[in-house]
Design an enzyme around this catalytic site. Structure first.
Site, PDB file in Angstrom:
ATOM      1  CE  LYS A  33      -6.800  -3.018  -2.119  1.00 14.03           C
ATOM      2  NZ  LYS A  33      -5.567  -3.615  -1.594  1.00 14.03           N
ATOM      3  CB  THR A  34      -6.183  -8.388   0.386  1.00 10.08           C
ATOM      4  OG1 THR A  34      -6.077  -6.967   0.522  1.00 10.08           O
ATOM      5  CG2 THR A  34      -4.963  -9.028   1.011  1.00 10.08           C
ATOM      6  CG  ASP A 225      -2.425  -4.001  -2.961  1.00  8.48           C
ATOM      7  OD1 ASP A 225      -3.480  -3.841  -3.585  1.00  8.48           O
ATOM      8  OD2 ASP A 225      -2.380  -4.122  -1.718  1.00  8.48           O
ATOM      9  CD  GLU A 226      -4.602   0.070  -2.108  1.00  8.58           C
ATOM     10  OE1 GLU A 226      -5.215   0.714  -2.977  1.00  8.58           O
ATOM     11  OE2 GLU A 226      -5.126  -0.329  -1.059  1.00  8.58           O
ATOM     12  CD  GLN A 256     -11.062   2.561  -2.567  1.00  6.02           C
ATOM     13  OE1 GLN A 256     -10.710   2.623  -1.388  1.00  6.02           O
ATOM     14  NE2 GLN A 256     -11.414   1.424  -3.141  1.00  6.02           N
ATOM     15  NE  ARG A 611     -12.927   3.646   3.160  1.00  4.29           N
ATOM     16  CZ  ARG A 611     -12.468   2.670   2.386  1.00  4.29           C
ATOM     17  NH1 ARG A 611     -11.703   1.738   2.907  1.00  4.29           N
ATOM     18  NH2 ARG A 611     -12.781   2.601   1.112  1.00  4.29           N
TER      19      ARG A 611
END
Length: 759
Positions: A33-34, A225-226, A256, A611
């Site tokens: 995503k970044t 973002d997020e 998330q 993770r």
């Protein structure tokens, strides 16, 4: 195709090339995503959008810096430096600095951190003659913080029937009065807390049409973002800023969303299509992090949530190994298993310490893992300890620096007016506070006014003159020169230097490190060699807006990481141990009677699973001590949501701790009862216990720091033995002691052992 578009998959490319109109990018874990977000910004600029018209909001300074760096690299020029990229708090602080006067605040307003805010509340509770054990400052602060993040001011709080009933049930009917006094105190001090940076930004846009028009015109393209982690205040601000152009791009993953306790609401991302009917939705489902087995487990688990945006993660990576499910008898056994497994993996597969992480639901679970890792001399880092800027000596020093920039800041002024001691005691401070309240003026103005008799003294006059002399340096000197002068003239550095205790030396070294950081700040140029704003005020804003996430996740030491799952969000590790998977612990007992809460717990489980890059262990203990009692645990309901075909079940053995009930064998994986190790373990448990040792009449523990191999010692429980070997450093020295046939050879940490040296 532009070079910066190379390497994007089909969905990533679609998200980047979408220019105008609302866009929601549902970015699954590990889906890049970044990269998409930064490439999209680069593409907007390449299409002619002015960098000054782009606003990108993140949740950490580290993410913001990375985004700006990537955009600059993609475009090959320095235009990215004109972007408004930063955390919500840092960007809004920057805007409020320019328009704070509209709200009645000075442009150089102080930003209070959490401890500052709690201290103000503590003082207000005291001034109102309330019991601080009942009106606990931390509780009151959290209550006020939640109100602000829900856009509820003190007056609305007082008039809200539901809120007042809730406070009354908690026997705290005066929270509204404390909130009102706190808001007025901050305003009078020319200060905002972290929550105010959001709340006041909202009020600026809502109540001042000229300000709203200015920033709507400036920020024609907004990227967040997020987005799943945003709260009501952040949501409302974005709605106002984007109302004119609706060029809003949000990136996030509802699966998330795990921060409801901070005010975040998953509904913000779930209702995005309702807010913007013509919104385009693009799902990033290709994962670049994990094996397909790990993703299959994650997909199956999160599929049990009803309130979600459906997605199916997949990868071109290998199928990978099965998930290892481990059941131990006790939490101590669980710790031993994890430490042993790390050691085994290092020897077998050559992993480094930093390739491992132990994830748990609560910080209180770390004990057994810390002890077990120490026993095997495995270095570890406990993420979430006291941060550098929260240490007392650092906060004292920074209080001086904040007062120099804004002397109206009453809380920091009171913190240092008599530190180091200069004869201005508590009685004097209380008298000045009362007079300031009577005159409706600030503490600083009261002690600075030569016409106010009976309160000032030579000590207060000297203090005022000293602060004023520092203030005259602000226009001419940089942050370091002012800070160095403060340390020298106040005597603060000397006081720390004169304390030669271990703690005193550490405090002195911390202050030296602070000065080093300020020096580095003032001497570090930008990429073109230009020294930007190096003033004290600029430095203070930079360090105040640092987040815990930035500080904790920035370290690269070769150590096993121990942390809560919440702290691990955004990170990845080759090997993950997800521990304590038991009912009432994970999911927590408080979340089991509400669907929304339970679904957030499942999202937390999903975050933990994703993770892992290569290996994942899921462990749970049959029994553990909780609140002083030994309780039996059932496996977490979430374990049953992991497909059996992806599980490799393991049983690690029993400890000598008594089982709380005969039903301790319940909840085993299929075929568990046929594992041959059970009989050996049962035989071991049923074997006769050696007779208890009675310590010698003259037994007194000796200093064992200088023991040597071959020495005879006596242990209170194991009896007499011979030291066979020694290993480890002075702080974690371990002795292997042979206690004969009764107990065999035991490895004992000398720091904790009570041994008598037999002469």
């Amino acid at each position: 195709m532009h070079k910066y578009l190379e390497g994007l998959n089909e969905q990533q490319l679609a998200a980047v090339l979408h220019v105008d109109g609302p866009l929601m990018i549902v970015a699954g874990a590990g889906s890049g995503k970044t990269k998409v977000l930064t490439t999209r910004i680069a593409h907007l600029m390449n299409c002619g959008v002015d960098a000054f018209n782009i606003l990108a909001l993140t949740f950490t300074n580290k993410a913001a810096a990375e985004m700006k760096e990537r955009v600059e690299k993609a475009l090959g020029n320095t235009e990215a430096r004109n972007l408004y990229i930063g955390t919500f708090h840092s960007v809004f602080a920057r805007i409020l600095r320019a328009d704070a006067n509209k709200l009645g605040y000075p442009n150089n307003f102080t930003i209070y951190d959490t401890d500052d805010a709690k201290n103000i509340i503590k003082n207000i509770v005291k001034e109102m003659n309330l019991d601080d054990k009942h009106y606990k400052p931390a509780f009151i602060y959290n209550r006020i913080s939640a109100a602000k993040n829900s856009l509820i001011d003190a007056d609305t709080y007082r008039k809200d029937t539901y809120i007042q009933q809730e406070d009354a049930r908690g026997n705290r009917p005066l929270i509204a009065d404390i909130y009102d006094a706190y808001a007025k105190r901050c305003f009078r001090n020319g200060a905002m807390d972290f929550d105010d940076l959001l709340f006041k930004m909202y009020l600026l846009l809502k109540n001042y049409p000229d300000a709203l028009a200015k920033y709507q015109g400036r920020f024609k393209y907004i990227l967040i973002d997020e987005y799943q982690d945003t709260n009501l205040a952040q949501y409302a601000i974005i709605k106002l800023l984007g109302a004119r152009n609706e060029n809003i791009c949000v990136v996030g993953d509802d699966a998330q969303s795990i921060y409801s306790f901070r005010g975040a609401t998953v509904q913000n991302i779930l209702q995005f299509q309702d807010d913007y009917e013509d919104a385009r939705v693009i799902k990033l489902e290709q994962n670049y992090r994990s094996t397909q087995t790990i993703l299959n487990v994650a997909n199956n688990v999160i599929g049990n949530n009803k309130n979600q945006i459906p997605k199916q993660l997949w990868t071109d990576n290998s199928e990978g190994e099965k998930i290892t499910l481990v059941r131990t008898m006790t939490d101590n056994d669980e710790g031993k298993f994890v430490a042993d497994a790390i050691k085994e993996q290092q020897m077998r597969n050559h992993y480094a310490n930093k390739d491992f992480v132990v994830l748990y639901r609560t910080n209180a679970q770390s004990r057994s893992f810390e002890e077990s890792l120490r026993r095997l001399n495995i270095p570890y880092k406990l993420v979430g300890g006291t941060s550098f800027y929260q240490r007392k000596e650092i906060k004292d020093y920074l209080a001086y620096l904040r007062i120099i920039v804004n002397p109206q800041d009453e809380e920091n002024l009171k913190r240092i007016i008599n530190y180091p001691a200069r004869g201005i005691g508590k009685t004097s401070i209380d008298r000045i506070t009362i007079r300031a309240n009577e005159l409706n003026t600030t503490f600083w103005e009261t002690i600075s006014n030569p016409d106010i008799d009976g309160l000032r003294s030579s000590n207060t006059d000297d203090f005022v003159n000293m602060i004023n002399s520092f203030r005259t340096m602000l226009e001419k000197e940089n942050a370091y020169d002012v800070a160095f002068a403060v340390g020298k003239r106040t005597g603060l550095v000397k006081e720390l230097y004169d304390d030669k205790s271990v703690e005193g030396v550490a405090r002195y070294e911390n202050v030296q490190e602070l000065l080093n950081s300020i020096k580095e700040f003032t001497e570090t140029p930008d990429e073109e060699g230009e020294l930007l704003d190096k003033s004290l005020g600029s430095y203070l804003q930079q360090i105040t807006l640092l987040t815990d996430a930035d500080q904790d996740k920035g370290e690269d030491a070769d150590a096993v990481k121990l942390m809560t799952i919440h702290a691990a969000k955004g990170l990845e590790f080759p090997c993950v141990f997800l521990v304590g998977m038991e009912e009432n612990l994970f999911p927590s007992a408080m979340s089991m009677y509400d669907r929304n809460d339970l679904e957030e717990e499942r999202r937390l489980f999903y975050v933990a699973i994703t993770r892992a890059k290569q290996k994942l262990w899921i462990t749970y203990a049959n029994s553990r001590y909780r609140f002083g009692s030994l309780v039996q645990n059932d496996p977490s309901r979430f374990i049953k949501e992991v497909p059996p075909m992806h599980i490799d079940a393991t049983y690690t053995g029993m400890s000598n701790r008594p089982s709380p009930s005969s039903s301790a064998q319940s909840g085993l994986p299929q075929g568990f009862d046929k594992m041959p190790s059970l009989k050996k373990l049962a035989d071991k448990l049923n074997a006769p216990k050696p007779a208890a040792h009675t310590p010698s009449a003259d037994f007194v523990p000796d200093d064992v720091s200088a023991v040597e191999v071959g020495m005879k010692v006596e242990h209170q429980k194991f009896g007499f033995g011979t030291i066979m070997s020694l290993e480890g450093g002075s702080q974690n020295r371990i002795a292997a002691i042979d206690f004969g046939s009764a107990h065999g050879t035991k490895k004992i940490m000398l720091n904790f052992a009570k041994l008598r040296i037999v002469k």
